[in-house]
Write an enzyme that holds these catalytic residues in place. Sequence first.
Site, PDB file in Angstrom:
ATOM      1  N   THR A  56     -18.622 -12.046  15.071  1.00  0.00           N
ATOM      2  CA  THR A  56     -19.471 -13.146  15.509  1.00  0.00           C
ATOM      3  C   THR A  56     -20.320 -13.634  14.342  1.00  0.00           C
ATOM      4  O   THR A  56     -20.756 -12.831  13.514  1.00  0.00           O
ATOM      5  CB  THR A  56     -20.411 -12.731  16.656  1.00  0.00           C
ATOM      6  OG1 THR A  56     -21.407 -11.844  16.156  1.00  0.00           O
ATOM      7  CG2 THR A  56     -19.640 -12.055  17.781  1.00  0.00           C
ATOM      8  N   GLU A  57     -20.536 -14.949  14.300  1.00  0.00           N
ATOM      9  CA  GLU A  57     -21.271 -15.489  13.158  1.00  0.00           C
ATOM     10  C   GLU A  57     -22.752 -15.119  13.197  1.00  0.00           C
ATOM     11  O   GLU A  57     -23.452 -15.262  12.193  1.00  0.00           O
ATOM     12  CB  GLU A  57     -21.102 -17.004  13.080  1.00  0.00           C
ATOM     13  CG  GLU A  57     -21.649 -17.777  14.251  1.00  0.00           C
ATOM     14  CD  GLU A  57     -21.219 -19.234  14.199  1.00  0.00           C
ATOM     15  OE1 GLU A  57     -22.092 -20.075  13.948  1.00  0.00           O
ATOM     16  OE2 GLU A  57     -20.029 -19.520  14.395  1.00  0.00           O
ATOM     17  N   ASN A  58     -23.254 -14.632  14.350  1.00  0.00           N
ATOM     18  CA  ASN A  58     -24.641 -14.186  14.394  1.00  0.00           C
ATOM     19  C   ASN A  58     -24.804 -12.730  13.980  1.00  0.00           C
ATOM     20  O   ASN A  58     -25.884 -12.168  14.087  1.00  0.00           O
ATOM     21  CB  ASN A  58     -25.251 -14.420  15.791  1.00  0.00           C
ATOM     22  CG  ASN A  58     -24.486 -13.717  16.896  1.00  0.00           C
ATOM     23  OD1 ASN A  58     -23.263 -13.644  16.867  1.00  0.00           O
ATOM     24  ND2 ASN A  58     -25.200 -13.202  17.888  1.00  0.00           N
ATOM     25  N   HIS A  95     -27.255 -12.377   9.230  1.00  0.00           N
ATOM     26  CA  HIS A  95     -26.553 -13.646   9.424  1.00  0.00           C
ATOM     27  C   HIS A  95     -25.867 -14.110   8.137  1.00  0.00           C
ATOM     28  O   HIS A  95     -24.733 -14.609   8.159  1.00  0.00           O
ATOM     29  CB  HIS A  95     -27.580 -14.690   9.885  1.00  0.00           C
ATOM     30  CG  HIS A  95     -27.002 -15.883  10.541  1.00  0.00           C
ATOM     31  ND1 HIS A  95     -26.474 -15.856  11.817  1.00  0.00           N
ATOM     32  CD2 HIS A  95     -26.852 -17.156  10.112  1.00  0.00           C
ATOM     33  CE1 HIS A  95     -26.043 -17.061  12.143  1.00  0.00           C
ATOM     34  NE2 HIS A  95     -26.255 -17.867  11.130  1.00  0.00           N
ATOM     35  N   SER A  98     -22.713 -12.293   7.550  1.00  0.00           N
ATOM     36  CA  SER A  98     -21.671 -12.768   8.447  1.00  0.00           C
ATOM     37  C   SER A  98     -21.001 -14.012   7.893  1.00  0.00           C
ATOM     38  O   SER A  98     -19.765 -14.135   7.917  1.00  0.00           O
ATOM     39  CB  SER A  98     -22.274 -13.068   9.826  1.00  0.00           C
ATOM     40  OG  SER A  98     -21.269 -13.484  10.724  1.00  0.00           O
TER      41      SER A  98
END
Length: 231
Positions: A56-58, A95, A98
Amino acid sequence: MTPTRENLDRGPLNKAELAAAVARDIPRGAVVNLGIGLPTTVADHLPADAGVLLHTENGMLGMGPEAYGDAIDPDLTNAGKMPVTELPGAAYFHHADSFAMMRGGHLDVCVMGAFQVSDRGDLANWSTGGPGSIPAVGGAMDLALGARAVYVMMSLFAKDGTPKLVEHCNYPLTGRRCVQKIYSDLAIIELHPDHGATVLETFGISISDLRGRFDVTLHTGDSAIGVHQRC
């Protein structure tokens, strides 16, 4: 390549069937990012033994299916703020880290929605460009250019009946020649930057009827070139 399959004894795919079709084609052991919205439902259809790592990008690697009831942890969400579960060995990170994974070519597959896709694989999914539209690019550009394979989930036609698979996108582009496959309610379509669109399978519509609704050329499986995947 396998000849195009026409499924005329049924209707279009519903959302759950569409997610299952995408999950079926994700390679075992792949590292995958699922975009906000419909793509997130793919997580619920991945076999437990597939070895797929969801990113997940978070800032999470090892995400599980959506969480319900007592399994909901308000601090554990995907990029769309949906409560999710974690698989054994899941990791959390900043973040920025990521996005470094996304931009650095560390993702095997990303699955996103789209407003339009061209038959050569151009993607437009962050703005319609219209007055009052709210741009929502998020990490889409990073994913489109960083992932080794890009799959799009979308309805094949807009609410007004206009096709979303086009020769040239007239919405602002997210990425050029980056989409390998479209998974839609009416058909699964493979895209190649040099050879265009090849219909792999239809649902509730014939190839001839589908061709009659598009300006782009739709090839069939017996004349397909093969899957395009970037290195």
